[in-house]
Design an enzyme around this catalytic site. Structure first.
Site, PDB file in Angstrom:
ATOM      1  N   SER A 158       7.402   9.310  11.888  1.00  0.00           N
ATOM      2  CA  SER A 158       6.285   9.145  10.958  1.00  0.00           C
ATOM      3  C   SER A 158       6.761   9.314   9.524  1.00  0.00           C
ATOM      4  CB  SER A 158       5.197  10.178  11.261  1.00  0.00           C
ATOM      5  OG  SER A 158       4.324  10.279  10.153  1.00  0.00           O
ATOM      6  N   LYS A 181      -4.425   6.124  14.584  1.00  0.00           N
ATOM      7  CA  LYS A 181      -4.531   5.398  13.313  1.00  0.00           C
ATOM      8  C   LYS A 181      -5.996   5.409  12.857  1.00  0.00           C
ATOM      9  CE  LYS A 181      -0.208   4.529  12.911  1.00  0.00           C
ATOM     10  NZ  LYS A 181       0.548   5.233  11.870  1.00  0.00           N
ATOM     11  N   ASP A 214       1.909  -0.974  12.008  1.00  0.00           N
ATOM     12  CA  ASP A 214       0.621  -1.425  11.458  1.00  0.00           C
ATOM     13  C   ASP A 214       0.322  -2.886  11.799  1.00  0.00           C
ATOM     14  OD1 ASP A 214       0.250   1.071  10.394  1.00  0.00           O
ATOM     15  OD2 ASP A 214       0.956   0.535   8.388  1.00  0.00           O
ATOM     16  N   GLY A 258      -4.770   8.140   5.257  1.00  0.00           N
ATOM     17  CA  GLY A 258      -3.843   9.100   5.878  1.00  0.00           C
ATOM     18  C   GLY A 258      -2.656   9.382   4.984  1.00  0.00           C
ATOM     19  N   ARG A 291      -7.397  -3.065   9.485  1.00  0.00           N
ATOM     20  CA  ARG A 291      -6.473  -3.996  10.162  1.00  0.00           C
ATOM     21  C   ARG A 291      -7.141  -4.666  11.367  1.00  0.00           C
ATOM     22  NH1 ARG A 291      -2.316  -3.325   6.808  1.00  0.00           N
ATOM     23  NH2 ARG A 291      -1.771  -1.191   6.239  1.00  0.00           N
ATOM     24  N   ARG A 309      -8.124  12.595  12.602  1.00  0.00           N
ATOM     25  CA  ARG A 309      -6.685  12.297  12.766  1.00  0.00           C
ATOM     26  C   ARG A 309      -5.859  13.583  12.683  1.00  0.00           C
ATOM     27  NH1 ARG A 309      -5.277   7.181   9.100  1.00  0.00           N
ATOM     28  NH2 ARG A 309      -3.350   7.347  10.293  1.00  0.00           N
ATOM     29  N   LYS A 368       0.840  -1.209   0.000  1.00  0.00           N
ATOM     30  CA  LYS A 368       0.000   0.000   0.000  1.00  0.00           C
ATOM     31  C   LYS A 368       0.871   1.254   0.000  1.00  0.00           C
ATOM     32  CE  LYS A 368      -2.860   0.885   3.656  1.00  0.00           C
ATOM     33  NZ  LYS A 368      -2.645   2.261   4.123  1.00  0.00           N
ATOM     34  N   ARG A 377      -6.283   2.248  18.000  1.00  0.00           N
ATOM     35  CA  ARG A 377      -6.031   0.799  17.980  1.00  0.00           C
ATOM     36  C   ARG A 377      -5.661   0.226  19.342  1.00  0.00           C
ATOM     37  NH1 ARG A 377      -3.162   0.419  12.011  1.00  0.00           N
ATOM     38  NH2 ARG A 377      -5.130   0.490  10.864  1.00  0.00           N
ATOM     39  N   GLN A 390       4.852   9.400   7.025  1.00  0.00           N
ATOM     40  CA  GLN A 390       3.942  10.299   6.302  1.00  0.00           C
ATOM     41  C   GLN A 390       4.392  11.747   6.472  1.00  0.00           C
ATOM     42  OE1 GLN A 390       0.011   9.299   7.710  1.00  0.00           O
ATOM     43  NE2 GLN A 390      -0.008   7.360   6.597  1.00  0.00           N
TER      44      GLN A 390
HETATM   45  C1  S3P Z   1       2.542   4.940   6.179  1.00  0.00           C
HETATM   46  C2  S3P Z   1       3.177   5.282   7.345  1.00  0.00           C
HETATM   47  C3  S3P Z   1       2.693   4.894   8.679  1.00  0.00           C
HETATM   48  C4  S3P Z   1       1.716   3.737   8.599  1.00  0.00           C
HETATM   49  C5  S3P Z   1       0.691   3.940   7.528  1.00  0.00           C
HETATM   50  C6  S3P Z   1       1.349   4.075   6.164  1.00  0.00           C
HETATM   51  C7  S3P Z   1       3.088   5.430   4.896  1.00  0.00           C
HETATM   52  O1  S3P Z   1       2.017   5.997   9.265  1.00  0.00           O
HETATM   53  O2  S3P Z   1       1.087   3.554   9.854  1.00  0.00           O
HETATM   54  O3  S3P Z   1      -0.213   2.847   7.479  1.00  0.00           O
HETATM   55  O4  S3P Z   1       2.701   4.914   3.840  1.00  0.00           O
HETATM   56  O5  S3P Z   1       3.919   6.341   4.944  1.00  0.00           O
HETATM   57  P1  S3P Z   1       2.826   7.166  10.021  1.00  0.00           P
HETATM   58  O6  S3P Z   1       3.719   7.817   9.068  1.00  0.00           O
HETATM   59  O7  S3P Z   1       1.767   8.110  10.516  1.00  0.00           O
HETATM   60  O8  S3P Z   1       3.542   6.499  11.154  1.00  0.00           O
END
Ligand code: S3P
Length: 428
Positions: free
Chosen positions: A167, A341, A314, A94, A387, A122, A22, A345, A169
């Site tokens: 993170s 999340k 995750d 997210g 999940r 979030r 993903k 969770r 992201q």
């Molecule tokens: C992800 C980073 C993670 C993960 C999410 C996917 C990504 O989140 O939990 O399912 O693709 O960069 P965080 O960056 O908030 O930790």
């Protein structure tokens, strides 16, 4: 949708592939959309989250053709994006909303971004604040803390950002903004998070440096279209790995799974607990991958904390289920991020597994599980969190009696054929 599942009497058997990763699928769409020229993606995950990313970029004027797991993008570079005439909707994703904020941070047009009920709860300020500091005009509900968000880009200046959460992201959003900033942009992580953005930026021709926990790039770099092959998602494989470990007499092979070391914490922890997991045909590529062979085995409790957490964040719901089948105590701590999340969770895992008879207690930054417990089938809810839905489905195969799972369609977010694949491995 509500599903009814019951205990499997024989073990799980067979060979299977899981859908594309993903995180990597999102990044391939995003970078392909801002690159010059053609990008192809093989092994793309056609789950709802990644389809939301495609829809957002189509609304930004990008030519994207998707057929199942194959995608072709005809990118015109960052200046090829055009003002959308609708609100961009990221659904439950997210990764889509946070990385899009980075991409849109320097555009000269207006965009509004929203998502489903979970997305709108979030925290977005972790991205809004650093982008504002770089010069973006961005705002959202509650002083920029929550979506819906509005962005009208600005002239960006590169800066050093020290993150207080590990993170990927947030790191990725800042690095994407850094591509369009004057000067250099540096992100310093507290612990290493998944590095798919850095690896893929290199594949698109961007120069980017890592020095320990510092990642830097210079602005004004062009991305050139390329061909991406997405390996299977280890986060999806994790549900099958745990299922085959805790359901007696199982032996399965999962082919072509991504084995990026920033994601393989689940394998390390399960092995430490006593799981019989072997890697075959390991291949190095932009993203390493290989085949995973799992044979049922007995487990013992363990402690999971610190820099291991981002490598398996995750997978904590399914690791918690594994811990209910392990002898002794398992402690999961330093995992406050679980609260923000797709659902909280810590609450959802503890509440639902408790209902099935597990000895599990929530703590401020994680949970404590005492095993081994015989689980009992009952009515459970996955709170629209994919999940949680998959974890409860695996729990059902192990539990005495029938289990009814409400709101299970959320599984389509990351693994649309999950229940079919479980049925196949159970010989049904
Ligand atoms: C992800 C980073 C993670 C993960 C999410 C996917 C990504 O989140 O939990 O399912 O693709 O960069 P965080 O960056 O908030 O930790």
């Amino acid at each position: 949708m509500t599903v009814h599942l019951r205990k499997v009497n024989k073990g799980l058997k067979g060979q299977i592939t899981v859908p594309g990763d993903k995180s990597i699928s999102h990044r391939a769409i995003i970078l392909g959309s801002i690159a010059l020229g053609k990008t192809t993606i093989a092994g793309f995950l056609p789950g709802n989250d990644c389809l939301s990313t495609i829809e957002c970029f189509k609304n930004l004027g990008v030519d994207i053709k998707q057929h199942n797991d194959f995608v072709e993008i005809n990118g015109k570079g960052i200046t090829g994006l055009t003002e959308p005439n609708c609100i961009l909707n990221v659904g439950n994703s997210g990764t889509t909303i946070r990385l899009l904020m980075g991409v849109l941070s320097h555009t000269n047009f207006y965009t509004s971004l929203t998502g489903d009920e979970s997305i709108c709860k979030r925290p977005m300020d972790r991205v809004v604040h650093p982008l504002k500091q770089m010069g973006t005009n961005i705002d959202g509900r509650v002083h920029g803390r929550y979506a819906p968000l509005s962005i009208r880009g600005g002239d960006l200046k590169g800066q050093i950002h020290r993150l207080n959460v590990a993170s990927a992201q947030v790191k990725s959003a800042i690095l994407l903004a850094g591509l369009f900033a004057t000067g250099g942009t540096t992100v310093v992580e507290p612990y290493q998070s998944r590095d798919h953005t850095e690896r893929m930026l290199k594949k698109f021709g961007v120069k980017i440096n890592r020095d320990g926990l510092r990642i830097s790039l210079l602005g004004n770099q062009k991305l050139i279209g390329t061909n991406i092959i997405v390996p299977g998602d280890i986060s999806s494989a994790a549900f099958l790995i745990v299922a085959a470990t805790i359901i007696p007499n199982s032996k399965i092979i999962i082919k072509n799974v991504g084995l990026n070391p920033t994601r393989t914490g689940v394998i390390d922890v399960l092995k430490q607990m006593g799981a019989n997991i072997k890697i075959m045909n390991y291949r190095e590529a932009e993203e390493p991958y290989g085949d995973i062979i799992v044979t049922a085995s007995s487990l013992s409790g363990t402690t999971i904390s610190g820099d291991l957490i981002p490598k398996l964040i995750d997978e904590i719901p399914i690791i918690a289920l594994a811990a209910t089948q392990a002898k002794g105590k398992t402690i999961i701590k330093d995992a406050e991020e679980l609260k923000v999340k797709e659902s909280n969770r810590i609450d959802t895992v503890v509440k639902q597994l408790k209902q099935m008879g597990a000895h599990i207690t929530a703590i401020e930054d994680g949970m404590i599980i005492n095993g081994k417990t015989n689980l009992i089938g009952t009515d459970v809810d996955c709170y629209k969190d994919h999940r949680i839905g998959m974890m409860l489905s695996v729990a059902a195969l192990l539990s005495e009696g029938d289990t009814t799972i409400k709101n299970s369609d959320c599984i389509n977010i990351s693994y649309p054929n999950f229940l079919k694949d479980l049925a196949f491995l159970s010989g049904k």
